[in-house]
Design a protein around this motif. Structure first.
Motif, PDB file in Angstrom:
ATOM      1  N   VAL A   1      -8.394   9.464 -15.272  1.00  0.00           N
ATOM      2  CA  VAL A   1      -7.229   8.713 -14.784  1.00  0.00           C
ATOM      3  C   VAL A   1      -7.269   7.243 -15.162  1.00  0.00           C
ATOM      4  CG1 VAL A   1      -6.937  10.309 -12.853  1.00  0.00           C
ATOM      5  CG2 VAL A   1      -8.314   8.224 -12.560  1.00  0.00           C
ATOM      6  N   VAL A   2      -8.250   6.796 -15.947  1.00  0.00           N
ATOM      7  CA  VAL A   2      -8.388   5.371 -16.225  1.00  0.00           C
ATOM      8  C   VAL A   2      -8.159   5.062 -17.695  1.00  0.00           C
ATOM      9  CG1 VAL A   2      -9.915   4.966 -14.292  1.00  0.00           C
ATOM     10  CG2 VAL A   2     -10.892   5.599 -16.499  1.00  0.00           C
ATOM     11  N   ASN A   3      -7.261   5.814 -18.312  1.00  0.00           N
ATOM     12  CA  ASN A   3      -7.022   5.610 -19.739  1.00  0.00           C
ATOM     13  C   ASN A   3      -5.921   4.569 -20.010  1.00  0.00           C
ATOM     14  OD1 ASN A   3      -5.075   7.231 -18.632  1.00  0.00           O
ATOM     15  ND2 ASN A   3      -4.961   8.679 -20.329  1.00  0.00           N
ATOM     16  N   ILE A   4      -5.330   4.003 -18.946  1.00  0.00           N
ATOM     17  CA  ILE A   4      -4.319   2.951 -19.116  1.00  0.00           C
ATOM     18  C   ILE A   4      -4.938   1.603 -18.789  1.00  0.00           C
ATOM     19  CG2 ILE A   4      -2.122   2.032 -18.308  1.00  0.00           C
ATOM     20  CD1 ILE A   4      -1.211   4.835 -17.730  1.00  0.00           C
TER      21      ILE A   4
ATOM     22  N   ASN B   1       1.506  -2.335 -15.873  1.00  0.00           N
ATOM     23  CA  ASN B   1       1.007  -1.016 -16.272  1.00  0.00           C
ATOM     24  C   ASN B   1      -0.195  -0.595 -15.433  1.00  0.00           C
ATOM     25  OD1 ASN B   1       2.909  -0.557 -18.296  1.00  0.00           O
ATOM     26  ND2 ASN B   1       1.677  -1.567 -19.868  1.00  0.00           N
ATOM     27  N   PHE B   2      -1.032  -1.567 -15.124  1.00  0.00           N
ATOM     28  CA  PHE B   2      -2.199  -1.270 -14.296  1.00  0.00           C
ATOM     29  C   PHE B   2      -1.755  -0.866 -12.889  1.00  0.00           C
ATOM     30  CE2 PHE B   2      -5.931  -2.000 -11.736  1.00  0.00           C
ATOM     31  CZ  PHE B   2      -6.976  -1.624 -12.571  1.00  0.00           C
TER      32      PHE B   2
ATOM     33  N   ARG C   1       1.097   0.450 -12.087  1.00  0.00           N
ATOM     34  CA  ARG C   1       1.741   1.759 -12.187  1.00  0.00           C
ATOM     35  C   ARG C   1       0.698   2.877 -12.198  1.00  0.00           C
ATOM     36  NH1 ARG C   1       4.334   0.873 -16.604  1.00  0.00           N
ATOM     37  NH2 ARG C   1       6.174   0.007 -15.584  1.00  0.00           N
ATOM     38  N   ASN C   2      -0.368   2.679 -12.931  1.00  0.00           N
ATOM     39  CA  ASN C   2      -1.423   3.692 -12.986  1.00  0.00           C
ATOM     40  C   ASN C   2      -2.124   3.817 -11.630  1.00  0.00           C
ATOM     41  OD1 ASN C   2      -2.883   5.635 -14.519  1.00  0.00           O
ATOM     42  ND2 ASN C   2      -4.612   4.237 -14.660  1.00  0.00           N
ATOM     43  N   TYR C   3      -2.337   2.683 -10.979  1.00  0.00           N
ATOM     44  CA  TYR C   3      -2.943   2.676  -9.652  1.00  0.00           C
ATOM     45  C   TYR C   3      -2.086   3.470  -8.659  1.00  0.00           C
ATOM     46  CZ  TYR C   3      -4.566   0.810  -5.148  1.00  0.00           C
ATOM     47  OH  TYR C   3      -5.024   0.682  -3.852  1.00  0.00           O
ATOM     48  N   LEU C   4      -0.799   3.219  -8.677  1.00  0.00           N
ATOM     49  CA  LEU C   4       0.107   3.903  -7.751  1.00  0.00           C
ATOM     50  C   LEU C   4       0.200   5.397  -8.063  1.00  0.00           C
ATOM     51  CD1 LEU C   4       2.997   1.299  -7.442  1.00  0.00           C
ATOM     52  CD2 LEU C   4       1.189   1.784  -5.782  1.00  0.00           C
ATOM     53  N   LYS C   5       0.123   5.736  -9.337  1.00  0.00           N
ATOM     54  CA  LYS C   5       0.178   7.140  -9.730  1.00  0.00           C
ATOM     55  C   LYS C   5      -0.961   7.930  -9.104  1.00  0.00           C
ATOM     56  CE  LYS C   5       0.058  10.133 -13.831  1.00  0.00           C
ATOM     57  NZ  LYS C   5      -0.068  10.152 -15.317  1.00  0.00           N
ATOM     58  N   ILE C   6      -2.123   7.331  -9.024  1.00  0.00           N
ATOM     59  CA  ILE C   6      -3.288   7.990  -8.443  1.00  0.00           C
ATOM     60  C   ILE C   6      -3.324   7.825  -6.932  1.00  0.00           C
ATOM     61  CG2 ILE C   6      -5.814   8.090  -8.434  1.00  0.00           C
ATOM     62  CD1 ILE C   6      -4.387   9.066 -11.007  1.00  0.00           C
ATOM     63  N   SER C   7      -2.991   6.632  -6.445  1.00  0.00           N
ATOM     64  CA  SER C   7      -3.166   6.320  -5.028  1.00  0.00           C
ATOM     65  C   SER C   7      -2.055   6.853  -4.134  1.00  0.00           C
ATOM     66  CB  SER C   7      -3.284   4.801  -4.834  1.00  0.00           C
ATOM     67  OG  SER C   7      -4.444   4.316  -5.468  1.00  0.00           O
ATOM     68  N   LEU C   8      -0.812   6.841  -4.616  1.00  0.00           N
ATOM     69  CA  LEU C   8       0.298   7.246  -3.756  1.00  0.00           C
ATOM     70  C   LEU C   8       0.163   8.660  -3.207  1.00  0.00           C
ATOM     71  CD1 LEU C   8       3.597   5.659  -5.161  1.00  0.00           C
ATOM     72  CD2 LEU C   8       2.463   5.251  -2.968  1.00  0.00           C
ATOM     73  N   PRO C   9      -0.219   9.657  -4.031  1.00  0.00           N
ATOM     74  CA  PRO C   9      -0.407  10.989  -3.448  1.00  0.00           C
ATOM     75  C   PRO C   9      -1.464  11.011  -2.354  1.00  0.00           C
ATOM     76  CG  PRO C   9      -0.276  11.147  -5.833  1.00  0.00           C
ATOM     77  CD  PRO C   9      -0.364   9.686  -5.502  1.00  0.00           C
ATOM     78  N   VAL C  10      -2.515  10.198  -2.515  1.00  0.00           N
ATOM     79  CA  VAL C  10      -3.565  10.151  -1.493  1.00  0.00           C
ATOM     80  C   VAL C  10      -3.036   9.484  -0.228  1.00  0.00           C
ATOM     81  CG1 VAL C  10      -5.918   9.438  -0.979  1.00  0.00           C
ATOM     82  CG2 VAL C  10      -5.286   9.996  -3.327  1.00  0.00           C
ATOM     83  N   VAL C  11      -2.289   8.384  -0.385  1.00  0.00           N
ATOM     84  CA  VAL C  11      -1.708   7.694   0.765  1.00  0.00           C
ATOM     85  C   VAL C  11      -0.723   8.614   1.486  1.00  0.00           C
ATOM     86  CG1 VAL C  11      -0.285   5.752   1.507  1.00  0.00           C
ATOM     87  CG2 VAL C  11      -2.019   5.417  -0.267  1.00  0.00           C
TER      88      VAL C  11
ATOM     89  N   LYS D   1      -9.893  -5.563 -10.600  1.00  0.00           N
ATOM     90  CA  LYS D   1      -8.440  -5.438 -10.462  1.00  0.00           C
ATOM     91  C   LYS D   1      -8.084  -4.381  -9.414  1.00  0.00           C
ATOM     92  CE  LYS D   1      -7.589  -6.570 -15.348  1.00  0.00           C
ATOM     93  NZ  LYS D   1      -7.038  -6.044 -16.629  1.00  0.00           N
ATOM     94  N   VAL D   2      -8.805  -3.269  -9.433  1.00  0.00           N
ATOM     95  CA  VAL D   2      -8.582  -2.207  -8.442  1.00  0.00           C
ATOM     96  C   VAL D   2      -8.869  -2.747  -7.040  1.00  0.00           C
ATOM     97  CG1 VAL D   2      -9.366   0.039  -7.617  1.00  0.00           C
ATOM     98  CG2 VAL D   2      -9.093  -0.344 -10.062  1.00  0.00           C
ATOM     99  N   LEU D   3      -9.941  -3.505  -6.906  1.00  0.00           N
ATOM    100  CA  LEU D   3     -10.291  -4.109  -5.623  1.00  0.00           C
ATOM    101  C   LEU D   3      -9.161  -5.002  -5.121  1.00  0.00           C
ATOM    102  CD1 LEU D   3     -12.295  -4.848  -3.345  1.00  0.00           C
ATOM    103  CD2 LEU D   3     -13.236  -6.597  -4.872  1.00  0.00           C
ATOM    104  N   GLY D   4      -8.602  -5.824  -6.004  1.00  0.00           N
ATOM    105  CA  GLY D   4      -7.516  -6.716  -5.619  1.00  0.00           C
ATOM    106  C   GLY D   4      -6.305  -5.967  -5.112  1.00  0.00           C
ATOM    107  N   LEU D   5      -5.916  -4.909  -5.822  1.00  0.00           N
ATOM    108  CA  LEU D   5      -4.764  -4.117  -5.385  1.00  0.00           C
ATOM    109  C   LEU D   5      -5.032  -3.430  -4.053  1.00  0.00           C
ATOM    110  CD1 LEU D   5      -3.570  -2.514  -8.743  1.00  0.00           C
ATOM    111  CD2 LEU D   5      -2.250  -4.023  -7.265  1.00  0.00           C
ATOM    112  N   ALA D   6      -6.231  -2.890  -3.900  1.00  0.00           N
ATOM    113  CA  ALA D   6      -6.578  -2.208  -2.655  1.00  0.00           C
ATOM    114  C   ALA D   6      -6.540  -3.181  -1.471  1.00  0.00           C
ATOM    115  CB  ALA D   6      -7.954  -1.568  -2.766  1.00  0.00           C
ATOM    116  N   LEU D   7      -7.014  -4.407  -1.671  1.00  0.00           N
ATOM    117  CA  LEU D   7      -6.986  -5.409  -0.611  1.00  0.00           C
ATOM    118  C   LEU D   7      -5.548  -5.771  -0.232  1.00  0.00           C
ATOM    119  CD1 LEU D   7      -9.877  -7.781  -1.744  1.00  0.00           C
ATOM    120  CD2 LEU D   7      -9.830  -6.401   0.348  1.00  0.00           C
ATOM    121  N   ILE D   8      -4.691  -5.928  -1.219  1.00  0.00           N
ATOM    122  CA  ILE D   8      -3.293  -6.283  -0.950  1.00  0.00           C
ATOM    123  C   ILE D   8      -2.608  -5.204  -0.124  1.00  0.00           C
ATOM    124  CG2 ILE D   8      -1.023  -6.599  -2.014  1.00  0.00           C
ATOM    125  CD1 ILE D   8      -2.496  -7.986  -4.351  1.00  0.00           C
TER     126      ILE D   8
END
Length: 421
Positions: free
Chosen positions: A417-420, A204-205, A207-217, A58-65
């Motif tokens: 960070v992967v509790n959701i 929810n997934f 949202r959790n991805y963006l919570k971690i990734s957005l600060p890095v982006v 799922k993380v791979l799919g979001l990262a590709l998009i």
């Protein structure tokens, strides 16, 4: 990159400046992709610690998009309005004209590079390194060979100059991606996902991805804009200043391969360890990696100091540019231990521990509140030579190191960070 700069340098300082400034567009995209995939990599490393392959896909799919969306925007801008983009960096019409010819071709590599970037970082997150190294090495060899053939017109080919360098880059990127994707699916690695598995995430997934990734982006975006502002300032100083910085930057990026390799290793190992619930062990790893970063920085300083003159002698530079590059490289050598430790702290320890917001704060604040104002004043107000302006640009390293050390000692950087689900 070193081979590109060396061969293009044979065409003259205008060509060197044109390609260097054009590559600032790709550099900006590169850092955005690094932000997207690094955020995803934090989650992947921690999921791998739990051996949760379903969520890794799922993380791979979001990262590709997100990566493909970003690369398409950069491709369209570079192909349709290259001249306007280059005018941001320099008013030199000759540099712009050559840069447009290069940029309109090399922008095709952005699309395939986005895919490769995601798979490379995700493979590292699940501790599969060999194929990423092999693919990068083969891609590098292809790029060097095609640069030689297409830039200078060897083996019956026409001499395309800067356009040949762009063609070589596109082919090399395609080769790299084909090697990676074929290996992933032939060997059935955990990233060998079906299309439906890549898109099986819920809100929810995301949202959790963006919570971690957005600060890095945001970190990589704002930081890259700062680095691009340096290029604008150097370009307004002189063409010789741009050529100097391009030579130095090409060598710096080679050096940083080791630094980023150590930082990525730190992020993966720390992320895996936190995912396994071993926070105390993750803390010990963080301290150990920082010691290794210092040793690596000192070792690299010694090596670079010894090879500065031989490396510069292979370039065809005017005496003024040669002397400026020599002094700037000695400055680079002196600050390498700081750069090594900071890359490990920010990219490896803090991000690996899920502390992406604090990494954003110290990285961006040091750049925009300290270094960028000093570079502007030194380059365009005080009229300093380029090597002193480069030294001012490096002042951010001291700020980041001080606050980075304090954060590590506080232990607040360790987060699962992967509790959701």
């Amino acid at each position: 990159n070193f081979a590109d700069v060396f061969m293009i340098g044979k065409l003259g300082e205008v060509s060197l400046a044109a390609v260097g400034l054009s590559n600032q567009i790709g550099f900006l995209l590169n850092l955005l992709l690094f932000g997207i995939t690094s955020g995803a990599g934090v989650m992947t490393a921690q999921y791998w610690g739990q051996k949760d392959v379903v969520n890794i896909k799922k993380v791979l799919g979001l990262a590709l998009i997100f990566s493909l969306t970003c690369s398409i925007i950069f491709f369209m801008a570079s192909f349709l309005i290259p001249e306007k983009l280059l005018r941001i960096y320099t008013p030199d019409l000759e540099v712009i004209a050559l840069g447009v010819r290069y940029l309109k071709i090399v922008c095709f590599s952005y699309l395939i590079w986005a895919l490769s970037f995601v798979y490379v970082l995700q493979l590292r997150g699940i501790s599969i390194i060999k194929i990423t190294v092999v693919s990068s090495f083969i891609s590098l060899l292809v790029n060097i060979f095609l640069n030689y053939v297409l830039i200078f017109g060897k083996y019956g080919f026409k001499a395309y100059g800067v356009e040949g360098a762009a063609m070589a880059m596109c082919v090399a990127r395609i080769v790299e991606f084909l090697i990676i994707i074929a290996t992933v699916y032939i060997k059935k690695y955990p990233l060998a996902a079906k299309f439906t598995e890549l898109l099986s995430f819920n809100i929810n997934f995301v949202r959790n991805y963006l919570k971690i990734s957005l600060p890095v982006v945001l970190n990589e975006t704002i930081w890259s804009l700062g680095i691009n502002s340096y290029s604008m300032i150097y370009a307004r100083m002189s063409t010789e200043a741009v050529a100097t910085v391009n030579v130095v930057s090409s060598i710096e990026r080679i050096v940083f391969v080791g630094f980023i390799g150590l930082a990525n290793s730190a992020g993966v190992i720390i992320g895996n360890t936190i995912g396994e619930g071993q926070n105390k062990k993750a803390e010990e790893y963080g301290i150990s990696f920082e010691k290794m970063a210092f040793i690596l920085g000192i070792g690299t300083t010694i090596i670079l100091t010894l090879i500065i003159i031989p490396v510069l002698n292979i370039y065809d530079l005017k005496i003024e540019t040669y002397n400026m590059a020599k002094i700037t490289l000695f400055i680079l050598a002196f600050i390498l231990p700081l750069k090594s430790m900071n890359s490990t702290i920010i990219v490896g320890i803090l991000r690996g521990g899920g502390d992406t917001k604090f990494a954003l704060y110290i990285d961006v604040a040091a750049l925009w509140l300290v270094s960028v104002p000093l570079v502007y004043l030194g380059g365009l107000v005080w009229g300093f030579p380029v090597y002193l302006v480069y030294l001012l640009a490096s002042s951010e390293e001291i700020i980041k190191l001080i606050f980075g050390f304090k954060r590590i000692k506080s232990k607040k950087w360790i987060n699962n960070v992967v509790n959701i689900k």
